[in-house]
Scaffold this active site. Structure first.
Site, mmCIF file in Angstrom:
data_model
loop_
_atom_site.group_PDB
_atom_site.id
_atom_site.type_symbol
_atom_site.label_atom_id
_atom_site.label_comp_id
_atom_site.label_asym_id
_atom_site.label_seq_id
_atom_site.Cartn_x
_atom_site.Cartn_y
_atom_site.Cartn_z
ATOM 1 N N GLU A 19 18.678 -19.796 22.371
ATOM 2 C CA GLU A 19 19.497 -19.261 20.691
ATOM 3 C C GLU A 19 18.261 -18.703 19.958
ATOM 4 O O GLU A 19 17.481 -19.149 19.887
ATOM 5 C CB GLU A 19 19.831 -21.001 20.381
ATOM 6 C CG GLU A 19 20.063 -21.016 19.304
ATOM 7 C CD GLU A 19 20.114 -22.033 18.351
ATOM 8 O OE1 GLU A 19 20.065 -23.171 19.312
ATOM 9 O OE2 GLU A 19 21.140 -22.289 18.094
ATOM 10 N N CYS A 33 24.153 -23.521 21.726
ATOM 11 C CA CYS A 33 23.870 -25.090 21.146
ATOM 12 C C CYS A 33 24.882 -26.234 20.514
ATOM 13 O O CYS A 33 25.271 -27.031 21.497
ATOM 14 C CB CYS A 33 22.697 -24.808 20.135
ATOM 15 S SG CYS A 33 21.436 -26.457 20.608
ATOM 16 N N TYR A 65 22.195 -31.856 10.456
ATOM 17 C CA TYR A 65 21.556 -33.771 10.129
ATOM 18 C C TYR A 65 20.139 -33.979 10.732
ATOM 19 O O TYR A 65 19.883 -32.957 11.453
ATOM 20 C CB TYR A 65 22.803 -34.383 10.849
ATOM 21 C CG TYR A 65 23.058 -33.628 12.231
ATOM 22 C CD1 TYR A 65 24.395 -33.410 12.476
ATOM 23 C CD2 TYR A 65 22.032 -34.255 13.575
ATOM 24 C CE1 TYR A 65 23.736 -33.014 14.185
ATOM 25 C CE2 TYR A 65 22.099 -33.980 14.666
ATOM 26 C CZ TYR A 65 23.444 -32.583 14.747
ATOM 27 O OH TYR A 65 23.442 -32.592 16.285
ATOM 28 N N LYS A 97 3.318 -40.221 -0.746
ATOM 29 C CA LYS A 97 1.611 -40.247 0.266
ATOM 30 C C LYS A 97 2.309 -39.436 1.545
ATOM 31 O O LYS A 97 1.875 -38.445 1.863
ATOM 32 C CB LYS A 97 1.163 -41.643 0.507
ATOM 33 C CG LYS A 97 0.189 -42.250 -0.109
ATOM 34 C CD LYS A 97 0.097 -43.127 0.692
ATOM 35 C CE LYS A 97 -1.887 -43.913 -0.021
ATOM 36 N NZ LYS A 97 -2.306 -44.530 0.338
ATOM 37 N N ASN A 117 -11.576 -46.114 -1.262
ATOM 38 C CA ASN A 117 -11.492 -44.764 -1.345
ATOM 39 C C ASN A 117 -12.008 -43.993 -0.931
ATOM 40 O O ASN A 117 -12.194 -42.479 -0.601
ATOM 41 C CB ASN A 117 -10.064 -44.293 -1.695
ATOM 42 C CG ASN A 117 -8.850 -45.312 -2.330
ATOM 43 O OD1 ASN A 117 -8.343 -45.599 -0.658
ATOM 44 N ND2 ASN A 117 -8.095 -45.512 -2.970
ATOM 45 N N GLY A 159 -12.742 -36.214 12.015
ATOM 46 C CA GLY A 159 -13.705 -37.780 12.012
ATOM 47 C C GLY A 159 -13.343 -38.363 13.537
ATOM 48 O O GLY A 159 -12.670 -38.988 13.600
ATOM 49 N N LEU A 160 -14.698 -38.990 13.920
ATOM 50 C CA LEU A 160 -14.461 -39.686 15.212
ATOM 51 C C LEU A 160 -15.075 -41.227 14.630
ATOM 52 O O LEU A 160 -16.051 -41.070 13.975
ATOM 53 C CB LEU A 160 -15.040 -39.196 16.040
ATOM 54 C CG LEU A 160 -14.929 -38.107 16.722
ATOM 55 C CD1 LEU A 160 -16.128 -37.574 17.694
ATOM 56 C CD2 LEU A 160 -13.483 -38.287 17.136
ATOM 57 N N SER A 171 -8.887 -41.965 16.143
ATOM 58 C CA SER A 171 -8.916 -40.183 16.430
ATOM 59 C C SER A 171 -9.662 -40.193 17.149
ATOM 60 O O SER A 171 -9.766 -38.858 18.333
ATOM 61 C CB SER A 171 -11.029 -40.629 15.150
ATOM 62 O OG SER A 171 -10.982 -41.743 15.895
ATOM 63 N N LYS A 199 28.162 -18.778 16.448
ATOM 64 C CA LYS A 199 28.200 -19.865 16.357
ATOM 65 C C LYS A 199 28.965 -21.118 16.308
ATOM 66 O O LYS A 199 29.293 -20.142 14.517
ATOM 67 C CB LYS A 199 26.936 -20.813 16.307
ATOM 68 C CG LYS A 199 26.013 -22.606 16.521
ATOM 69 C CD LYS A 199 24.967 -22.178 16.412
ATOM 70 C CE LYS A 199 24.455 -24.290 17.205
ATOM 71 N NZ LYS A 199 22.939 -24.294 16.561
ATOM 72 N N GLU A 237 0.840 -46.458 9.826
ATOM 73 C CA GLU A 237 0.428 -46.459 8.750
ATOM 74 C C GLU A 237 1.518 -45.388 7.990
ATOM 75 O O GLU A 237 0.802 -45.840 6.441
ATOM 76 C CB GLU A 237 -1.593 -45.866 9.140
ATOM 77 C CG GLU A 237 -2.144 -46.426 10.377
ATOM 78 C CD GLU A 237 -3.612 -45.383 10.329
ATOM 79 O OE1 GLU A 237 -4.609 -46.669 10.715
ATOM 80 O OE2 GLU A 237 -4.112 -44.612 10.182
#
Lengths: 585, 585
Positions: B44, B161, B131, B554, B408, B331-332, B338, B125, B438
């Site tokens: 498609e 499809c 949705y 966020k 922070n 960042g580790l 991570s 189509k 998170e």
């Protein structure tokens, strides 16, 4: 001809807060009753708020809305308001089950007619908008039945918002049914000059239906949308006889002389050529009591700049009020964007809740500090200074960077400072001061000047920023107040001041040219060939188009901001991030 | 019965890059021809890419797609591939004008049948999904005409499809027309275990239509979507006779014994009970040449964990490759998120392009540094350390902050360092390492750990992160390689280490409980009453629901990440930011 007194409740509700909105509806119905109204219209989805997004797909939310409209009918009756006929928008659902994957009932956007403690009937919106900011096919199932209610002997047809904009369907059915009044409940978001189209449309549809038309609209900010009110009543000849204010709550009341409904009204057999089912409900046939006539008001329109400024103030103010935000922090560079943003913030939530931060670096000019200080003095906002040079040095001790990376570092240190102040003194947010032109071409530092909870100028082009600033100062003079914006801020050349002698024109074409191209490419959706044919330099067109197409990633992470145009960035205009389209190259 | 050799081109294209995609189509048609195929199916919207977003509304883009399919027909003929029948998905538009506001032609999602240098016919189509991630009512106008093409004497119906997922319409019409083969071209994005539903659906529709069914799907990552391939051929009894790999390109070839089309095929009068118009086109009736039979392959399915891991690797890898990103920085912390992100990045673009940064503070534990170093050693990624204490001190000289604001600050200093390194050494991006749990409750620092160009674990819950980490290590053992993830990283207790002795459980319920609630609330869309009835503590349910409802702001600013569930955050599940809904309270 029977006389009908109608009230349009142009109110500001809170998305999701069904019980507070039900309280509002009762309060406005009481006001309508006190004004002697027979019929009161409340806006589309007044009980839930209009832009509920995927809350519409939560069964518990739909159930709460459905229940609240039934309770509202009883509550109005108990409050002695049962004789008033109220048209109330809310969220409902179909009863049948469907063959869709989920098999569940489907939400509907409805308007209930409440009278004497009961839900007399409920109309499901027929035409569902699915363009621009509208996604109604995602949420709602269309209805196919027009309800006509007889109030004081007048036949009133009820439809919802988009039904008015599309040909055919419910407005045609209302014409077939020969209604005396077409009641349209709306949640129609603001766009520049939309009130002009809206007024013309209302007048045209009134003529087409051969009926008086009453159009009630919501007012208030909700995330990126702002509803501008501007409720309208047109007689059947298309003359506007009453009009509410823009961007303010109002109860618009008018006495209408309307034809009586027939003994056997047209469409009583239940079907019309429009394909809609027509249902009749008789609520009251007695004449209105003797009462002093009301002179309907036609509120004057705001100027083009005045209405945009009002939209920005209401958009920011409601974002703060409805989210429980008490203060805003913003970086003041002395430039036009942060200065206009500060002026809007002072008008939206009061200067005493606005905290300006000056964060000069080694490259900051004297005027960037003095112009910011002058703004603070003119407006009364809080002002403090945190120089960034020692922090820049500390980063450079650990990092080996230069060029753009070092320029971005300065912008990001400022962002960290603003966020730290905001986090320390919450509930508050940082305001991002970027304008639409910068956002279009990606001329900003992500996590730097793009930091914030709200971006008032997100949909305002740079050249329009200057116009609004000049307008706001002139408005102050008209009101006999101090103009908030320092003259030097309006007149000086734009610079990010991230390296010595930097000017915006080092990276961008002059804003008059840039905005002209953006206007055609973004708002007008014109292609490269059209732009070149209009006389723009082909290389410049290519460069601007490439910048716009590649900045989608930055735009997605930009804070929300008040939408004032048809093609605001966000859901109105959404490109792929991974985008291989290079038109004409 | 005539023999038809079919090839399904399960390929990875580039959204927007029409000319590169046309090249790909020619290349895969050549491969199909070399495999002796009579008929090749391409996915498609293969010419434009599927998720083109608002590019579909640009007239110049639609015109380019329309033109490219005509050119493609000539180009295939010129390349000696004209005898091959190719079904090619692309973007087109209606010819008529409409009564919509714009009055312009409306885009359509179409599949063209190419043969001997011409576009024989083109199917629009019929069933448009609207949705989850799909917005097709925003873009496309549905079609109402089924095309049946006779290839080597076999009648082949072409659908797209969603037509397969909905009852009625084109699949029913194909049954009415008595097609021997139903060709379905798809761009079906991955979701966990979707291959199970897809396999069942293909088998069921083949039985319903009484025809062999060939289902070709796209493969590859595009922004937040990843297409998993998994092309399928089912015979008319519902037995799956061929199946392509997941998450890899493939040309799936099979010899099909199919009934000959009738002299006067059913539906030749142009209409069927399904309401679809049926059009017949005869391309070739000659029998296939003698050729050695091909044994069709049925590729084994990946394990549940294996397929999710493959989706995350392909999603990140294609995001980098298609955006021209050569390196990633992250960042580790020595923590599981991570570490798993780094392992995925190494598998996606090679350890030599992965740069891990350790940014210890005064509160960082010894193991946070040593576990990160061990990860670097096991995988071979680049590793360096920039302590943040001196920078923290420099900020505190200018700011009077404590508590959450000071926590922070540390996370944001790290974000600034990662961005500085990435900006200095581009083209590169930072990877955000947050997981879905998170993100759901807002347990992250905006402009801190949320910094990044891509977030591989955005749709992976915390408990699933641990499962994937264990699976990846076991997979390494199976392959005789070093497991990438240090044992201590998997076994230790999660902590953000932003204050002394901090644990995630100071702020959140244990992840097993949190994820169980989130699974019901977010994926299952259950209400408060359902959750309480299931035995969750009502106060905890209220707390989690409130956190989720308030974190929308966020989430909107979080980087994109590979979607693996039906309710990924983003367009699949979008709440108002200003949200007054407080269920049951």
């Amino acid at each position: 001809m029977p006389q009908l007194r109608i009230a349009l409740a142009q109110l500001n509700n809170h998305v999701g807060d069904i019980s507070a909105n039900a309280d509002l509806v009762v309060e406005w119905c009481r006001r309508a009753d006190e004004a002697g109204a027979d019929l009161v219209l409340l806006p589309e989805m007044v009980l839930t708020g209009y832009p509920v997004e995927d809350l519409a797909l939560r069964q518990s939310f739909v159930a709460a809305s459905r229940l609240s409209v039934e309770r509202l009918a009883s509550r109005l009756e108990a409050a002695g308001l049962g004789d008033l006929t109220a048209v109330v928008g809310y969220l409902d659902r179909t009863d049948e089950t469907h063959s869709l994957k989920s098999g569940a009932a489907k939400p509907q956007n409805k308007a209930a007619v409440l009278h004497k403690g009961t839900v007399v009937c409920s109309y499901a919106k027929h035409h569902l908008p699915n363009y621009g900011v509208f996604d109604e096919y995602r949420y709602f199932r269309p209805g196919n039945e027009l309800h006509v209610v007889r109030v004081r002997g007048v036949d009133v047809g009820v439809v919802i918002c988009e039904d008015l904009w599309q040909d055919g369907g419910p407005v045609a059915a209302a014409g077939e049914a020969g209604v005396g009044l077409l009641a349209v409940v709306n949640a129609s978001p603001y766009e520049r000059n939309k009130d002009d189209f809206r007024g013309e449309l209302v007048a045209r549809r009134a003529r087409e239906a051969g009926a008086t038309l009453a159009y009630v609209n919501l007012v208030g900010g909700q995330d990126e949308l702002v509803f501008d009110g501007d409720s309208i009543i047109s007689d059947s000849r298309g003359t506007i006889i009453a009009r509410g204010p823009q961007f303010a709550e109002d109860l618009l009341v008018a006495d209408l002389e309307l034809p009586a409904g027939l003994e056997v009204p047209p469409g009583s057999d239940g079907t019309g050529p429009s394909g809609m089912i027509i249902s009749h409900h008789v609520l009251s046939t007695t004449a209105a009591p003797e009462r002093a006539p009301i002179e309907p008001k036609v509120t004057e329109r705001l100027s083009d700049l005045g209405e945009v400024y009002a939209a920005l103030v209401l958009g920011l103010g409601d974002y703060c009020r409805k989210n429980g935000i008490q203060r805003v922090y913003l970086g003041l560079s002395g430039g036009i964007d942060s200065t206009l943003t500060a002026a809007i913030a002072c008008d939206a939530i009061g200067a005493d809740n606005v905290y300006g931060l000056s964060n000069p670096s080694a490259y900051s000019s004297e005027h960037s500090k003095s112009d910011a200080a002058e703004l603070a003095e003119r407006t009364g906002l809080h002002f403090s200074t945190v120089p960034i040079a020692p922090i820049v040095d500390a980063f450079h001790q650990g990092l080996d960077i230069d060029g753009i990376a070092a320029e971005n570092l300065q912008a990001r240190i400022r962002g960290v400072i603003w966020m730290a102040e905001s986090n320390q003194h919450g509930p508050s947010i940082v305001l991002a001061c970027g304008n639409k032109s910068e956002l279009a071409v990606g001329y900003s530092t992500i996590y730097g000047d793009a930091v914030g909870g709200y971006a008032p100028l997100k949909d305002v082009s740079k050249t329009y920023v200057w116009k609004l600033a000049a307008w706001r100062n002139e408005e102050a003079v008209r009101r006999g107040e101090t103009p908030p914006i320092p003259e030097n801020t309006i007149s000086k050349e734009p610079s990010a001041e991230l390296r010595p002698g930097q000017k915006d024109t080092d990276s961008l074409p002059p804003y008059e040219i840039l905005d002209a191209i953006l206007d055609d490419y973004v708002e007008g959706d014109k292609g490269r060939a059209d732009l070149v044919a209009q006389g723009f330099d082909p290389d410049l067109v290519d460069r601007v188009m490439r910048m716009v197409d590649r900045a989608e990633y930055k735009r997605r992470q930009y804070p929300p901001g008040t939408k004032i145009s048809f093609k605001a960035f966000g859901r109105d205009r959404r490109l792929p991030i991974t985008n291989g389209w290079r038109e004409g190259r």
